[in-house]
Enzyme design. Structure first.
Site, mmCIF file in Angstrom:
data_model
loop_
_atom_site.group_PDB
_atom_site.id
_atom_site.type_symbol
_atom_site.label_atom_id
_atom_site.label_comp_id
_atom_site.label_asym_id
_atom_site.label_seq_id
_atom_site.Cartn_x
_atom_site.Cartn_y
_atom_site.Cartn_z
ATOM 1 N N CYS A 103 -8.745 -0.542 2.142
ATOM 2 C CA CYS A 103 -7.499 -0.782 1.425
ATOM 3 C C CYS A 103 -7.005 -2.113 1.987
ATOM 4 O O CYS A 103 -7.097 -2.354 3.192
ATOM 5 C CB CYS A 103 -6.499 0.334 1.714
ATOM 6 S SG CYS A 103 -5.016 0.167 0.738
ATOM 7 N N ASN A 207 0.707 3.866 -3.553
ATOM 8 C CA ASN A 207 1.429 2.641 -3.188
ATOM 9 C C ASN A 207 0.667 1.372 -3.592
ATOM 10 O O ASN A 207 0.990 0.284 -3.127
ATOM 11 C CB ASN A 207 1.742 2.633 -1.689
ATOM 12 C CG ASN A 207 0.494 2.712 -0.838
ATOM 13 O OD1 ASN A 207 -0.619 2.832 -1.355
ATOM 14 N ND2 ASN A 207 0.666 2.669 0.471
ATOM 15 N N HIS A 208 -0.329 1.517 -4.447
ATOM 16 C CA HIS A 208 -1.089 0.344 -4.884
ATOM 17 C C HIS A 208 -0.383 -0.367 -6.045
ATOM 18 O O HIS A 208 0.250 0.284 -6.868
ATOM 19 C CB HIS A 208 -2.502 0.767 -5.297
ATOM 20 C CG HIS A 208 -3.286 1.292 -4.142
ATOM 21 N ND1 HIS A 208 -4.423 2.035 -4.282
ATOM 22 C CD2 HIS A 208 -3.075 1.181 -2.804
ATOM 23 C CE1 HIS A 208 -4.888 2.350 -3.081
ATOM 24 N NE2 HIS A 208 -4.084 1.847 -2.166
ATOM 25 N N GLU A 211 1.803 -7.404 -7.894
ATOM 26 C CA GLU A 211 3.199 -7.871 -7.869
ATOM 27 C C GLU A 211 3.259 -9.374 -8.066
ATOM 28 O O GLU A 211 2.540 -10.119 -7.405
ATOM 29 C CB GLU A 211 3.845 -7.491 -6.525
ATOM 30 C CG GLU A 211 5.299 -7.929 -6.406
ATOM 31 C CD GLU A 211 5.908 -7.534 -5.062
ATOM 32 O OE1 GLU A 211 6.013 -6.325 -4.790
ATOM 33 O OE2 GLU A 211 6.271 -8.434 -4.295
ATOM 34 N N SER A 387 8.346 -9.297 0.810
ATOM 35 C CA SER A 387 7.072 -9.254 1.525
ATOM 36 C C SER A 387 6.964 -10.525 2.351
ATOM 37 O O SER A 387 7.782 -11.436 2.206
ATOM 38 C CB SER A 387 5.915 -9.172 0.525
ATOM 39 O OG SER A 387 6.035 -8.018 -0.271
ATOM 40 N N HIS A 406 0.843 -3.702 8.861
ATOM 41 C CA HIS A 406 0.247 -3.847 7.524
ATOM 42 C C HIS A 406 1.262 -3.700 6.407
ATOM 43 O O HIS A 406 0.926 -3.851 5.245
ATOM 44 C CB HIS A 406 -0.879 -2.850 7.324
ATOM 45 C CG HIS A 406 -0.461 -1.473 6.894
ATOM 46 N ND1 HIS A 406 0.483 -0.734 7.557
ATOM 47 C CD2 HIS A 406 -0.865 -0.695 5.859
ATOM 48 C CE1 HIS A 406 0.636 0.426 6.948
ATOM 49 N NE2 HIS A 406 -0.153 0.473 5.920
ATOM 50 N N GLY A 407 2.507 -3.377 6.742
ATOM 51 C CA GLY A 407 3.514 -3.190 5.696
ATOM 52 C C GLY A 407 4.830 -2.779 6.324
ATOM 53 O O GLY A 407 5.061 -3.030 7.513
ATOM 54 N N ALA A 408 5.669 -2.146 5.510
ATOM 55 C CA ALA A 408 6.965 -1.713 6.039
ATOM 56 C C ALA A 408 6.835 -0.376 6.766
ATOM 57 O O ALA A 408 7.515 -0.116 7.755
ATOM 58 C CB ALA A 408 7.965 -1.597 4.889
#
Lengths: 483, 137
Positions: A103, A207-208, A211, A387, A406-408
């Protein structure tokens, strides 16, 4: 053994905390948490740190098991976890990579600015939704034959170049150039291949997303210039992985390892950590299958880029220019890398589950324009927030086996988010803020609502302040396409 | 209670109960199918596909997780939700099952994996068998 509390945790620096090996008898190394003190209180609330302690029991684990500031509870490994085991006889654990092998995230840059697209956002988001298949159980625009599948599994993004879906130049902007050479299609089950035949070029669900964003702020002008980013520029982000094929590879090999680890006298506190020595037959077979699934994922994101470019051209024509790949990075993967463990460099098997490689300047795999800057790190937030693009820094090699967040990171379960979010209202509110959402269902919007996620700014500030990666640019969403 | 959803931050967890091991398997399958497409099996009147699977495992907990994983894989490949199951052989360590499925267009939720994490088939205070099952979404 009870839950980890703050009394069990020692402060090493402002951003690094440690649960010592003495916390539990079966720990082989300490557990370390990269986080600010304020966020540590939050992290302690779920069971992610107990899961991190479980990770320290993996055979052959080196130095410390780590979590990044976006950590949250998972199953087996916590999400946001990093563990390095000795090569070649240390453990390899599919649970330390996750079901969605490779991912990852990629970012495409455009020559258009925010004002160029403002009147086109609705048709653009609709066209992207049409061109990029998303949603649960939906297939893609192409269906592979068996021989093509083996090529995809062996060559990854290279396959797209050979088939005319991408330019060869683009490969150097992908982690590992979009191909792990150890991949062996023979180690991927027929069931896994069957699940992958019609899913190339699809984002899936959860969550894919795809954007469309604009660069709202530049923090590091030199790095931004090198990455081809400037203020107000339109960029397109893709977040997806190896789809059903990767899920099946993980399922197949976790199942094999749950049984096989008994042959190696391995006992673990959680079966989902199931592992075998990397050098064992089962270990080598999993690694070869994981590499094949990782290659499928890179090919998938490359195919999605082709679809995005088609949508872009349909909406903007020639004046839209070319979408260039800035970088593509994995955040669920295991890699064989050299890191300083005690006195000198050692080869280790780095498991990253919800963690991004963040190598600093001088890493030879990088394209020459990034070489003095560091590897690009792409950190997606949520559909209503922001982001980040960061650059990996040398300190990550000392602290985190060259890894960062890797993210929030989730803070609400999907069911809790669904209960507390009025999805049609949220869609309308986001629209009023200038953000278009194209989604297969209101359920999907509710589950991925901004309220379901931690504050990405805090996560990124921690990473920046700790020195493992530096902020380069902030991106704000304009259109989000999801399943 | 056949099954109930329990909170889990990243994923989805079920607590499933059955008076017998076979019933626990059937109820777990119902729970999984309702995650995939809520209420789909309630309205099914015909079956479009039939598959036979055989699963062997070292323990009944592993057998349950492996059984569900196999059905999930077939669900994805055959685009069929298997609402009915008939066990032609059933023991603590091996099952042979005939699955009857109905085609569907798309899921409500895409299940990536069915984890062994916290799965443990055991007797509860009522004397029924129960377990948690955590699904990776």
């Amino acid at each position: 053994m009870g839950k980890v509390t703050k009394e069990h945790i020692n402060k090493l620096t402002d951003y690094l905390w440690e649960i010592p090996k003495t916390f539990r008898e079966d720990m082989r190394v300490p557990a370390r948490i990269l986080v600010s003190e304020k966020n540590l209180d939050h992290i302690i609330e779920d069971r992610s740190l107990n899961q991190l302690v479980n990770v320290t029991t993996l055979p052959g684990i080196r130095k410390a098991a780590l979590v990044m500031p976006d950590v949250h509870e998972g199953y087996g490994f916590p999400i946001g976890g990093v563990a390095a085991t000795a090569y070649p006889h240390g453990a390899i654990s599919p649970g330390g990579i996750g079901y969605d092998i490779n991912c990852g995230v990629r970012l495409l840059t455009s020559k258009l600015n925010k004002e160029d697209v403002e009147d086109h956002l609705e048709p653009l988001s609709k066209e992207l939704y049409t061109q990029v298949p998303s949603g649960m159980g939906k297939g893609g625009q192409i269906r592979l034959f068996a021989a093509q599948m083996d090529k995809v599994l062996s060559t990854g993004a290279e396959w797209c170049v050979q088939q005319g879906y991408a330019a060869e130049e683009e490969l150097k902007y992908i982690e590992s150039h979009g191909k792990l050479k150890w991949a062996d299609p023979k180690c991927v089950s027929q069931m896994a291949k069957n699940r992958g035949f019609d899913q190339l070029g699809t984002i899936g669900s959860g969550n894919h997303f795809v954007e469309v964003s604009f660069v709202d702020e530049i923090y590091d002008r030199e790095a931004a210039n090198a990455f081809g980013l400037h203020k107000n520029q339109i960029v397109v982000m893709v977040h997806t992985g190896s789809r059903g094929l990767g899920h099946q590879v993980a399922t197949d090999h976790i199942r094999i390892m749950v049984t096989a680890m008994r042959n190696y006298d391995i006992t673990l506190p959680d079966r989902e950590l199931a592992c075998v020595p990397f050098s064992s037959e089962e270990g080598k077979n999993y690694f070869k299958a994981m590499c094949a699934a990782a290659n499928y994922a890179w090919c998938n994101r490359q195919m999605i880029s082709w679809e995005i470019r088609n949508a872009w051209e349909t909406v903007f024509g020639e004046k839209g220019g070319q979408l260039k790949l800035m970088y593509d990075i994995a955040h669920n993967i295991a890699k064989i890398e050299a890191h300083t463990v005690k006195a000198g460099q050692e080869k280790v098997i780095v498991h990253r589950k919800g963690a991004t490689r963040s190598f600093g300047p001088g890493f030879k795999e990088l394209p020459k324009e990034y070489l003095n800057i560091g590897q690009p790190v792409i950190i997606p937030g949520s559909m209503g927030t922001c982001s980040y693009v960061m650059a990996g820094a040398a300190k990550s090699h000392d602290l985190t086996f060259g890894s960062c967040c890797h993210g929030a990171g989730r803070q609400l379960s999907r069911r809790a988010a669904k209960k507390s979010v009025n999805a049609p209202l949220l869609k309308q509110q986001l629209r009023e803020r200038g953000i278009f959402i194209e989604a297969g269902s209101f359920r999907g919007i509710a589950e991925e609502a901004p309220i379901a996620y931690k504050d990405v700014n805090r996560v990124v500030d921690t990473v920046h302040s700790s020195g493992i990666a530096k902020k380069v640019a902030q991106l704000k969403p304009l259109a989000v396409i999801k399943g | 209670m056949i099954y109930e959803f329990v909170p889990h931050i990243a994923d989805l967890a079920l607590k499933v109960e059955g008076t017998t091991l076979k019933e626990l398997f059937v109820n777990s399958l119902k729970g999984m199918n309702n995650i995939l497409k809520d209420g789909f099996c309630d309205s099914v009147q015909r079956f479009d596909s039939q598959m036979t699977i055989e699963i062997a495992s070292e323990s009944r907990t592993e057998l349950l997780i492996n059984f569900l994983s196999e059905v999930l894989a077939l669900t994805n490949v055959q685009k069929s939700i298997y609402c009915r199951v008939y066990f032609s052989y059933f023991s603590d360590k091996r099952v042979v099952a005939q699955l009857f499925g109905t085609w569907f267009c798309c899921f409500d939720e895409d299940i990536k994996g069915i984890t062994y994490h916290e799965a443990h088939v055991r007797k509860n205070k009522k004397g029924n068998l129960e377990t948690y099952i955590i699904f990776d979404l």
